[in-house]
Design an enzyme around this catalytic site. Structure first.
Site, short mmCIF file in Angstrom:
data_model
loop_
_atom_site.label_atom_id
_atom_site.label_comp_id
_atom_site.label_asym_id
_atom_site.label_seq_id
_atom_site.Cartn_x
_atom_site.Cartn_y
_atom_site.Cartn_z
N HIS A 1 0.84 -1.19 0.00
CA HIS A 1 0.00 0.00 0.00
C HIS A 1 0.88 1.24 0.00
CE1 HIS A 1 0.50 -1.16 4.24
NE2 HIS A 1 0.35 0.12 4.58
N HIS B 1 0.87 5.32 0.73
CA HIS B 1 0.20 6.44 1.39
C HIS B 1 0.36 7.69 0.54
CE1 HIS B 1 -0.10 4.50 5.44
NE2 HIS B 1 0.93 3.82 4.97
#
Length: 135
Positions: free
Chosen positions: A96, A98
């Site tokens: 992931h 950010h």
């Protein structure tokens, strides 16, 4: 399915989705640094950036780039911080990225950890050589 983010992709965990396509699922972080803090994940489960295939890398980061611009415009931010942890500090073992909107004097100071120095020029040269050799 043990992976929280795979459950997000499957629609089993409610999130505030910003973009969902064949490549990524992007949604608001439930504990944002600032409003507009997004998480961008590949739809396919991969644990880390190094597990992303070559054909997946370009489309993934194209979405990250587009979403970064959208976060900045949508939140009227002066800039952004874009980061991906690999294993260490990776709270969910699913790749992931950010995207955090940033503004001057927003309270964040550079990176979230203390900076350091190389012992000397030789230490920097040796470190760069080790990384080049690993390529």
């Amino acid at each position: 399915m043990d992976c929280l983010f795979c459950r997000v992709v499957a629609g089993e965990v409610p999130v505030e989705t910003v973009l969902a396509d064949d490549t990524v699922h992007a949604f608001l972080d439930h504990r944002p640094l600032f409003p507009g803090h997004l998480l961008v994940i590949p739809r396919r489960h991969v644990a880390t950036l190094t597990d992303l295939t070559d054909p997946e890398t370009g489309p993934y980061f194209t979405r990250v780039r587009l979403l970064t611009a959208a976060v900045e415009r949508g939140t009227a931010a002066a800039g952004s911080f874009v980061a991906t942890n690999n294993r260490i500090s990776q709270s969910v073992p699913h790749l992931h990225t950010h995207i955090v909107p940033r503004n001057p004097k927003d309270g964040l100071r550079g990176f979230f950890w203390p900076r350091t120095h190389y012992r000397d020029a030789a230490h920097a040269t040796d470190t760069a050589a080790l990384i080049r050799a690993a390529l």
